[in-house]
Design an enzyme around this catalytic site. Structure first.
Site, mmCIF file in Angstrom:
data_model
loop_
_atom_site.group_PDB
_atom_site.id
_atom_site.type_symbol
_atom_site.label_atom_id
_atom_site.label_comp_id
_atom_site.label_asym_id
_atom_site.label_seq_id
_atom_site.Cartn_x
_atom_site.Cartn_y
_atom_site.Cartn_z
ATOM 1 N N CYS A 1 42.036 39.481 51.527
ATOM 2 C CA CYS A 1 41.525 40.850 51.625
ATOM 3 C C CYS A 1 41.432 41.412 50.221
ATOM 4 C CB CYS A 1 42.454 41.711 52.480
ATOM 5 S SG CYS A 1 41.910 43.406 52.580
ATOM 6 N N LEU A 2 40.236 41.343 49.653
ATOM 7 C CA LEU A 2 40.039 41.818 48.291
ATOM 8 C C LEU A 2 38.660 42.456 48.240
ATOM 9 C CD1 LEU A 2 41.070 41.831 45.353
ATOM 10 C CD2 LEU A 2 40.049 39.588 45.058
#
Lengths: 448, 165
Positions: free
Chosen positions: B96-97
């Site tokens: 999750c970036l």
């Protein structure tokens, strides 16, 4: 060097001119990492990109790739200084790189010997050797700033410019460089043989190139009397019906086949190609642009492999397909039936196996919906997992007892129990040895 | 020069990136390159841990899938070796970036993306977790427990594919 050779700014890093690396890097586009082609500057944030690159970016994102400022295509202007810089750097690059590499290689192996020699040289030998040495050193590391005496040896080259000092009243023809009396120039210009211009003794490099360029451009203009292209406006695709859009494409002279989504994409790509061509110094003819569009069609447009292959075509002949592949179909059905029988047997075993509430219910429901029908391997892994869960109680207990900080570990254990996934594979990886969880993760995602 | 056409395919750019990486390697990575010479759009990377943190001494294999619209669209990066991190799914390896989703820019490279993921190791965002367990520890302020757990996984889930220390 490498098995493949792509020109790249890091080519300079292991040569005698490492400072050329940032220089070349700044002449390359941030998006495509190539030398700028038709560079344009964004007037809202002053970043420079290739015309085609920034246009493609803007139509997907609408923001500058370097600083994320909102940019629209009408804010792009050709960056002529950068264009010339790139052009001349690219011309100079191969030779400069070659020289820098050779210099580096010559320096590298006998570095020490040279140094020793130079100590003596400075005292004993004449100025000629010293001059040569300083020069190589300066090139080797651009940082060193010894006083350099510029040797005045290139006298012969200067000779080439001497003819410029013409006797008074005599001038050169601006096109063919032939010296003549001032009054004669205008009458000479009328029938100047510009195509065969270069006389042998003509040394002025710059003049002759401009001369060439101008004659070439006039030639080109004569060949294809097309006016300078103007930029195409963007369309609001939402307001256009399919028919109107097709008409637009037809007016532009580009293919009109495909669904509306494809038409829009094709039109957008055509705008990119066309408008970036408008930013060019020498715009290319439309024929070449159409060729580019054809390439686009093959790589990412309507003829790309991935798109539309999953949907059955309208004119697909089902019966024909069935009759051609009949043998394969019946063989598949046969094997599926066999596997199904095997599954039914396994199912009865599996039910006997399951003991705990939640997990067994999950297993059962999965089996009832038969997602693993005919897949003995999958069933085998599931059964293993069930067995692992049955054993897991003892594993947890032993780990908790052996841990140094039982409170934290216990907390993790409980929180992992509360995990919404609730599957055994979620508990096991926390305390089992490596490799296991990976296998679990993969198999569970694949078969759910 | 001004009249050369520019291919729309990512291959040329990937080749350039690979060349740049080979002459100027990334400190965060052990290796980076295509899985197979015939498939330039599927890369693998081996990332090193951050010294002085709980991820010290770690080694993870990452899978990089490059879309045909690259660099307009970001690559899909996943951890193949499990990693205990609030923003990485333990099972699927999904990261999750924001860089890999909304704030991608075509100016980034694969190497630059890897550097960002490396930085994510030390600057986790427990408020948008993919690994609820470890994020919960962070949120409750149990840093000792979180670090112990991370160290445990960094030690046990080590990628030892090509080289062993």
């Amino acid at each position: 060097m490498n098995s493949f050779d792509v020109p790249d700014s890091t080519d300079w890093s292991r040569t005698a001119l490492p400072l050329f690396e940032p220089l070349e890097a700044s002449l390359r586009c941030e998006v495509c990492k190539e030398f700028y082609v038709n560079p344009v500057i964004t007037t809202s944030c002053s970043h420079t990109f290739c015309s085609i690159c920034i246009r493609r970016c803007l139509s997907t994102d609408g923001r500058c790739p370097a600083c994320k400022t909102n940019v629209s295509t009408h804010q792009l202007l050709p960056n002529i200084a950068v264009r010339d810089l790139v052009k001349h750097f690219e011309e100079a690059r191969p030779k400069a790189l070659d020289l820098a590499r050779r210099e580096h290689n010559a320096d590298q192996p006998n570095n020490k010997r040279k140094l020793d020699e130079s100590d003596i040289e400075q005292n004993d030998l004449g100025s000629r050797t010293r001059l040569r040495r300083t020069r190589t050193r300066i090139i080797a590391d651009g940082l060193q700033r010894d006083p350099i005496e510029v040797p005045d040896s290139e006298g012969e080259d200067d000779g080439a410019y001497v003819p410029d000092h013409l006797p008074e009243g005599v001038v050169r023809c601006p096109i063919c460089q032939t010296p003549m009396k001032e009054e004669q120039v205008f009458s000479h210009l009328e029938d100047c043989p510009s195509e065969v211009s270069q006389s042998a003794g003509n040394g002025r490099q710059t003049r002759s190139t401009t001369n060439n360029a101008s004659s070439r451009s006039t030639q080109r203009r004569q060949n294809e009397p097309s006016p300078t292209p103007t930029r195409l406006p963007q369309l609001n695709y939402h307001l256009l019906k399919d028919v109107a859009l097709k008409k637009k494409l037809q007016e532009l002279g580009i293919p009109t086949w495909g669904k509306s989504q494809l038409l829009i994409r094709r039109h957008t790509e055509w705008l990119h190609l066309w408008n970036s061509n408008c930013d060019s110094e020498n715009p290319r003819p439309k024929k070449q642009l159409l060729q580019d569009l054809e390439n686009w069609e093959r790589t990412s447009g309507g003829r790309a492999a991935s798109t539309e292959s999953k949907i059955m075509q309208k004119d697909f002949n089902g019966q024909m397909h069935a009759s051609v592949h009949k043998d394969q179909f019946s063989a598949l059905i046969e094997s599926a039936r066999k596997k199904r029988e095997a599954v039914e047997q396994d199912q009865t075993q599996g039910e006997a196996h399951s003991t705990t509430g939640e997990d067994s219910a999950e297993q059962q429901s999965e089996l009832q919906s038969k997602p693993y029908e005919g897949n003995n391997e999958a069933l085998a892994t599931i059964r293993e997992k069930v067995a692992a869960v049955n054993r897991s109680g003892s594993t947890l207990a032993s780990l908790e007892a052996g841990a140094t900080s039982p409170t934290t570990l216990a907390r993790t254990a409980t929180s992992s129990h509360l995990n919404p996934f609730g599957s055994p594979s979620k508990i096991v990886p926390m305390f089992e040895m490596p490799a296991e969880p990976v296998v679990d993760a993969e198999s569970s995602t694949t078969f759910q | 020069m001004a009249s050369t056409s520019r291919p729309n395919s990512p291959l040329k750019r990937l080749l350039t990136e690979l060349q740049t990486y080979q002459s100027d390697p990334n400190d965060a990575l052990e290796e980076l390159g295509p899985v197979d010479d015939n498939e330039m759009t599927h890369w693998r990377a081996v990332m090193k841990g951050v010294p002085g943190t709980a991820y010290e001494g770690g080694c993870w294999l990452l899978d990089v899938q490059i879309p045909s619209t690259y660099p307009q669209k970001p690559p899909t990066v996943k951890f193949v070796t499990p990693i205990c991190h609030p923003n990485v799914d333990f099972k699927t390896g999904e990261i999750c970036l924001d860089l890999l989703k909304t704030s991608w820019s075509p100016a980034y490279t694969i190497t630059a993306t890897m550097t960002s993921i490396h930085q994510l190791l030390t600057s986790a965002e427990p408020d948008s977790p993919l690994n609820v367990d470890i994020a919960q520890l962070f949120r409750q302020g149990d840093y000792v427990g979180a670090e112990a757990l991370i160290r445990y996984y960094t030690e046990t889930e080590r990628y030892v594919g090509r080289r062993r220390y």
